[in-house]
Design a protein around this motif. Structure first.
Motif, PDB file in Angstrom:
ATOM      1  N   HIS A  66       3.259  -0.937   4.064  1.00 59.89           N
ATOM      2  CA  HIS A  66       2.960   0.443   3.693  1.00 59.89           C
ATOM      3  C   HIS A  66       4.261   1.110   3.259  1.00 59.89           C
ATOM      4  O   HIS A  66       5.233   1.149   4.016  1.00 59.89           O
ATOM      5  CB  HIS A  66       2.347   1.190   4.882  1.00 59.89           C
ATOM      6  CG  HIS A  66       0.997   0.695   5.278  1.00 59.89           C
ATOM      7  ND1 HIS A  66      -0.159   1.416   5.053  1.00 59.89           N
ATOM      8  CD2 HIS A  66       0.608  -0.464   5.878  1.00 59.89           C
ATOM      9  CE1 HIS A  66      -1.201   0.727   5.501  1.00 59.89           C
ATOM     10  NE2 HIS A  66      -0.764  -0.413   6.011  1.00 59.89           N
ATOM     11  N   GLU A  74       0.584  -6.391   5.750  1.00 62.63           N
ATOM     12  CA  GLU A  74       0.504  -5.154   4.985  1.00 62.63           C
ATOM     13  C   GLU A  74       1.850  -4.442   5.018  1.00 62.63           C
ATOM     14  O   GLU A  74       2.414  -4.213   6.094  1.00 62.63           O
ATOM     15  CB  GLU A  74      -0.571  -4.233   5.556  1.00 62.63           C
ATOM     16  CG  GLU A  74      -1.986  -4.724   5.321  1.00 62.63           C
ATOM     17  CD  GLU A  74      -3.023  -3.668   5.644  1.00 62.63           C
ATOM     18  OE1 GLU A  74      -4.208  -3.906   5.315  1.00 62.63           O
ATOM     19  OE2 GLU A  74      -2.674  -2.625   6.242  1.00 62.63           O
ATOM     20  N   ARG A  87      -2.268   6.369   5.757  1.00 65.02           N
ATOM     21  CA  ARG A  87      -3.346   5.377   5.765  1.00 65.02           C
ATOM     22  C   ARG A  87      -3.270   4.469   6.983  1.00 65.02           C
ATOM     23  O   ARG A  87      -4.261   3.816   7.336  1.00 65.02           O
ATOM     24  CB  ARG A  87      -3.276   4.517   4.496  1.00 65.02           C
ATOM     25  CG  ARG A  87      -3.612   5.260   3.231  1.00 65.02           C
ATOM     26  CD  ARG A  87      -3.524   4.377   1.994  1.00 65.02           C
ATOM     27  NE  ARG A  87      -4.531   3.324   1.956  1.00 65.02           N
ATOM     28  CZ  ARG A  87      -4.754   2.558   0.898  1.00 65.02           C
ATOM     29  NH1 ARG A  87      -4.044   2.740  -0.213  1.00 65.02           N
ATOM     30  NH2 ARG A  87      -5.674   1.618   0.916  1.00 65.02           N
ATOM     31  N   LEU A  88      -2.127   4.418   7.606  1.00 60.24           N
ATOM     32  CA  LEU A  88      -1.931   3.483   8.705  1.00 60.24           C
ATOM     33  C   LEU A  88      -2.216   4.099  10.066  1.00 60.24           C
ATOM     34  O   LEU A  88      -2.890   3.480  10.904  1.00 60.24           O
ATOM     35  CB  LEU A  88      -0.493   2.947   8.667  1.00 60.24           C
ATOM     36  CG  LEU A  88      -0.073   2.020   9.810  1.00 60.24           C
ATOM     37  CD1 LEU A  88      -0.997   0.809   9.891  1.00 60.24           C
ATOM     38  CD2 LEU A  88       1.376   1.588   9.622  1.00 60.24           C
ATOM     39  N   PHE A 137       2.998   7.502   7.319  1.00 62.42           N
ATOM     40  CA  PHE A 137       2.086   6.566   6.651  1.00 62.42           C
ATOM     41  C   PHE A 137       0.648   6.975   6.958  1.00 62.42           C
ATOM     42  O   PHE A 137       0.027   6.465   7.898  1.00 62.42           O
ATOM     43  CB  PHE A 137       2.376   5.145   7.110  1.00 62.42           C
ATOM     44  CG  PHE A 137       3.812   4.738   6.883  1.00 62.42           C
ATOM     45  CD1 PHE A 137       4.243   4.329   5.636  1.00 62.42           C
ATOM     46  CD2 PHE A 137       4.724   4.804   7.921  1.00 62.42           C
ATOM     47  CE1 PHE A 137       5.566   3.972   5.420  1.00 62.42           C
ATOM     48  CE2 PHE A 137       6.046   4.457   7.724  1.00 62.42           C
ATOM     49  CZ  PHE A 137       6.476   4.037   6.467  1.00 62.42           C
ATOM     50  N   LEU A 153       0.831  -1.192   0.000  1.00 64.80           N
ATOM     51  CA  LEU A 153       0.000   0.000   0.000  1.00 64.80           C
ATOM     52  C   LEU A 153       0.869   1.247   0.000  1.00 64.80           C
ATOM     53  O   LEU A 153       1.953   1.264   0.596  1.00 64.80           O
ATOM     54  CB  LEU A 153      -0.910   0.060   1.232  1.00 64.80           C
ATOM     55  CG  LEU A 153      -1.803  -1.125   1.569  1.00 64.80           C
ATOM     56  CD1 LEU A 153      -1.109  -2.036   2.577  1.00 64.80           C
ATOM     57  CD2 LEU A 153      -3.134  -0.654   2.166  1.00 64.80           C
ATOM     58  N   ASP A 154       0.374   2.300  -0.671  1.00 65.68           N
ATOM     59  CA  ASP A 154       0.920   3.636  -0.478  1.00 65.68           C
ATOM     60  C   ASP A 154      -0.245   4.551  -0.125  1.00 65.68           C
ATOM     61  O   ASP A 154      -1.298   4.076   0.304  1.00 65.68           O
ATOM     62  CB  ASP A 154       1.715   4.102  -1.701  1.00 65.68           C
ATOM     63  CG  ASP A 154       0.871   4.218  -2.976  1.00 65.68           C
ATOM     64  OD1 ASP A 154      -0.379   4.191  -2.866  1.00 65.68           O
ATOM     65  OD2 ASP A 154       1.455   4.331  -4.060  1.00 65.68           O
ATOM     66  N   SER A 165      -3.250   0.087  -3.653  1.00 64.25           N
ATOM     67  CA  SER A 165      -2.875  -1.137  -2.956  1.00 64.25           C
ATOM     68  C   SER A 165      -2.818  -2.279  -3.965  1.00 64.25           C
ATOM     69  O   SER A 165      -3.408  -2.198  -5.047  1.00 64.25           O
ATOM     70  CB  SER A 165      -3.856  -1.472  -1.829  1.00 64.25           C
ATOM     71  OG  SER A 165      -5.125  -1.783  -2.345  1.00 64.25           O
TER      72      SER A 165
END
Length: 338
Positions: free
Chosen positions: A179, A177, A217-218, A215, A71-72, A76
């Motif tokens: 990232h 995952e 999204r994380l 990150f 993922l970035d 994904s």
């Protein structure tokens, strides 16, 4: 005289002791720390590693993993494991399971540390003990490897460091995952029904929170109290002249290390312990070097390629987009490593 003396009682060392015992050899493991030992680790075990644990009678409980997800900030890409699943396992749980199996087979664990060894015709001595063979499984920065002159300096390579902590949160994924950012990666591994481990890897040395903030999204998914303190490790890359020095064989991280980027550390540790003991059973330690190179070849090639891409901001940004538009290539790479 002991058949196999093992320096280091981590997963690689205990697995070596277990394999030796299963082959009918007397094995003694020298380790300074009490079981179980925690350390910075991504805690994801590839399907081959899960199978290896079952094969030696040391199955572990953990969280099933169906594959790898990159993922970035916007994209994904998924690569499911082919066949059997992987497993997310707390390092302490893995260590305890291997220690329990070693005890069941009569492997003796003695307190101590091996900093060097003496060798003679048909014997090797370390930590006040004498054996036919010595397996060095004393970790990434192996003192025994250094004492044998097997360290190979690598001043030009950028150094990468890792940090890991756990969060008390219900896993939102059944994948490992990864990232990506231009400045490093974060690895999310579910290890229990209410616990995830998050490891960060980077060339930049800064605090865990600063790494995690990169990150977007994380970070919102970790709105929970940390369950464990931050643990660190590094530098990751360790170049080695060879994995055999007379009657001494190197296994696990002590045998050389590229990076934790592809998450194969435990599977490779188990495989190298098996290969080393097989060579000793045959009385041919010299063939272990070739065996190690064969079992680690794909891992080393893919890890080096990804490191080359991730080391430059321009190409690092292309990794997840490339995986998302070329899913067969991404899936084939993951299957080659599992």
């Amino acid at each position: 005289m002991i058949d196999v003396l093992v320096a280091g009682g981590g997963p690689a060392g205990l697995a070596a002791g277990v394999h030796a015992a299963l082959a009918g050899m007397e094995a003694v493991v020298v380790e300074p720390r009490a079981v179980p030992v925690d350390k910075a680790c991504g805690e994801g075990i590839m399907p081959s590693g899960v199978a290896a644990l079952r094969a030696i009678g040391a199955p572990v409980d953990g969280h099933g993993l169906r594959g790898i997800r990159y993922l970035d900030a916007r994209r994904s890409a998924d690569a499911p494991f082919h066949g059997a699943p992987g497993l997310g396992v707390r390092r302490t749980v893995l260590h305890a399971a291997l220690a329990r199996r070693a005890r069941e087979l009569g492997v003796r664990v003695v307190e101590g540390k091996v900093d060097g060894a003496d060798q003679g015709e048909g014997w090797v001595a370390a930590a006040g003990l004498r054996a036919r063979w010595l397996i060095a499984a004393d970790g990434l920065h192996s003192p025994l490897r250094r004492s044998l002159g097997l360290d190979l300096p690598d001043p030009a390579a950028p150094r990468r460091y890792g940090q890991r902590r756990h969060y008390r949160v219900r896993p939102w994924t059944d994948h490992v995952e990864v990232h990506w950012s231009p400045r490093g990666e974060a690895y999310v591994t579910p290890v229990d029904e209410d616990l995830v481990g998050v490891a960060v890897l980077s060339r930049e040395r800064c605090g865990y929170a600063e790494h995690l903030a990169r990150f977007p999204r994380l970070a919102p998914l970790l709105d929970a109290r940390p369950a464990t303190p931050v643990r660190g490790a590094g530098p990751m890359r360790q170049r080695v002249r060879g994995r055999v020095a007379g009657r001494v064989l190197l296994v696990g991280d002590a045998a050389g290390y590229v990076d934790a980027l592809t998450g194969e550390g435990i599977a490779l540790a188990l495989a190298s312990a098996d290969a080393a003991v097989r060579c000793l059973v045959r009385g041919r330690p010299e063939v272990y070097e070739g065996a190690w190179r064969r079992l680690s070849r794909r891992h080393r090639a893919l890890t080096c390629a990804l490191l080359g891409l991730s080391g430059r901001a321009g190409t690092a940004r292309l990794i997840v987009p490339a995986a998302s538009v070329l899913p067969p290539v991404f899936r084939a790479a993951v299957r080659a490593l599992q």
